[in-house]
Design an enzyme around this catalytic site. Structure first.
Site, mmCIF file in Angstrom:
data_model
loop_
_atom_site.group_PDB
_atom_site.id
_atom_site.type_symbol
_atom_site.label_atom_id
_atom_site.label_comp_id
_atom_site.label_asym_id
_atom_site.label_seq_id
_atom_site.Cartn_x
_atom_site.Cartn_y
_atom_site.Cartn_z
ATOM 1 N N SER A 129 0.859 -1.189 0.000
ATOM 2 C CA SER A 129 0.000 0.000 0.000
ATOM 3 C C SER A 129 0.890 1.232 0.000
ATOM 4 O O SER A 129 2.031 1.190 0.498
ATOM 5 C CB SER A 129 -0.894 0.012 1.245
ATOM 6 O OG SER A 129 -1.550 1.253 1.393
ATOM 7 N N TYR A 164 -1.565 0.119 10.819
ATOM 8 C CA TYR A 164 -1.765 -0.365 9.449
ATOM 9 C C TYR A 164 -0.549 -0.048 8.589
ATOM 10 O O TYR A 164 -0.041 -0.908 7.858
ATOM 11 C CB TYR A 164 -3.016 0.272 8.839
ATOM 12 C CG TYR A 164 -3.245 -0.103 7.395
ATOM 13 C CD1 TYR A 164 -3.630 -1.396 7.044
ATOM 14 C CD2 TYR A 164 -3.057 0.831 6.376
ATOM 15 C CE1 TYR A 164 -3.826 -1.746 5.714
ATOM 16 C CE2 TYR A 164 -3.252 0.486 5.047
ATOM 17 C CZ TYR A 164 -3.637 -0.800 4.721
ATOM 18 O OH TYR A 164 -3.822 -1.152 3.411
#
Length: 236
Positions: free
Chosen positions: A143, A156
Site C-alpha cells: 500500500s 496499518y
C-alpha cells in the site's frame, strides 16, 4: 512477453476487491487460479463464474492466511489439482483502526496476523518448490501507506512498511535463483475495504481494482530475465 497460458497462481484475499480482480484478470490470460479467502460461499461463486468462461480453471480453497496450517494446505491443494504453483499473489489484507492512541490491541493483532504473518506463511509454503524449479513469481500487495503514515494509520502503515521490507529483502535473497519478487503498492482503490464510492477528497476518482490487476499482469509478463521489484499505483 511471457506467456501466462497454463500457469498456476494462488491469489489470497480473492473473495472481493483487488483480489477478485486479480484472479479474474489472470484467468482471462489462461492462468489456472486458486482462490483463497475465508468465505467459502463467495469463493465458490467466483470460481463458478470463472470456470464458466472456459479460460483458466478456478479452484476455491477456503483459507485463513493467519493460520499457517491453512496456508500449507492451500498450497498442497493447488499442487494436487494443477501440479505446481508458478505464482503467489499475497493480496489478503486487513485495514482496521490504526492509531496507537485508540488502544485497539485486538485490531492491531488482526492486521499483523493477516498483513504480515499471512504474507510470510504464503512465501514459506511456496518457496521450496519454486527454488527447486528455479522459477516462480511472488507478488506482494502492499500500500502507499507503506510509504506514508497518517495519524490514524500508524499500525496499518507499520504492517505495510513490513510487507515492503519483506519484498525488498526477499528479492535480494532470491537474486540469481530464477524466482522473481514484485511489490505493488496501490493508492486509494474503490473497494469495500476503502469504504466504497468512486470518489473521495476533493472529488478525486479512486483507482479501480482492475488497475492493480493490470499491474500484476505487467510484472508477470516481463521476459524471464526481468525482475520488476516495485510498482506504485496512485490516482491522478
Amino acid at each position: 512477453m511471457e506467456n501466462l497460458q497454463g500457469k498456476t497462481a494462488i491469489v489470497t484475499g480473492a473473495s472481493s476487491g483487488i483480489g477478485v480482480a486479480i484472479a479474474g484478470k489472470l484467468a482471462t490470460e489462461g492462468v489456472n487460479v486458486v482462490l483463497a479467502a475465508r468465505s467459502e460461499e463467495k469463493l465458490q461463486a467466483i470460481a463458478s463464474v470463472l470456470n464458466e468462461k472456459g479460460q483458466g480453471k478456478a479452484l476455491a480453497v477456503p483459507t485463513d492466511v493467519a493460520n499457517r496450517a491453512d496456508v500449507e494446505k492451500l498450497v498442497q491443494q493447488a499442487i494436487q489439482s494443477f501440479g505446481n504453483v508458478d505464482v503467489l499473489v499475497n493480496c489478503a489484507g486487513q485495514m482496521l483502526t490504526g492509531a496507537v492512541r485508540a488502544g485497539e490491541v485486538e485490531e492491531w493483532e488482526q492486521m499483523i496476523d493477516v498483513n504480515v504473518k499471512g504474507v510470510l506463511y504464503g512465501i514459506h509454503a511456496v518457496l521450496p518448490a519454486m527454488l527447486e524449479k528455479a522459477c516462480g513469481h511472488i507478488i506482494n500487495i502492499a500500500s502507499v501507506s507503506g510509504f506514508e503514515v497518517t495519524k490514524t494509520s500508524t499500525v496499518y502503515s507499520a504492517t505495510k512498511f513490513a510487507v515492503r521490507a519483506i519484498s525488498s529483502g526477499l528479492e535480494k535473497e532470491l537474486a540469481r535463483t530464477g524466482v522473481r519478487v514484485t511489490n505493488i503498492s496501490p493508492g486509494m482503490v474503490d473497494t469495500p475495504l476503502s469504504g466504497g464510492g468512486s470518489t473521495w477528497s476533493n472529488g478525486r476518482k479512486k483507482l479501480e481494482a482492475a488497475d492493480i490487476a493490470n499491474a500484476v499482469v505487467y510484472a508477470l509478463t516481463q521476459p524471464d530475465y526481468v525482475n520488476v521489484n516495485e510498482i506504485t499505483v496512485r490516482p491522478v
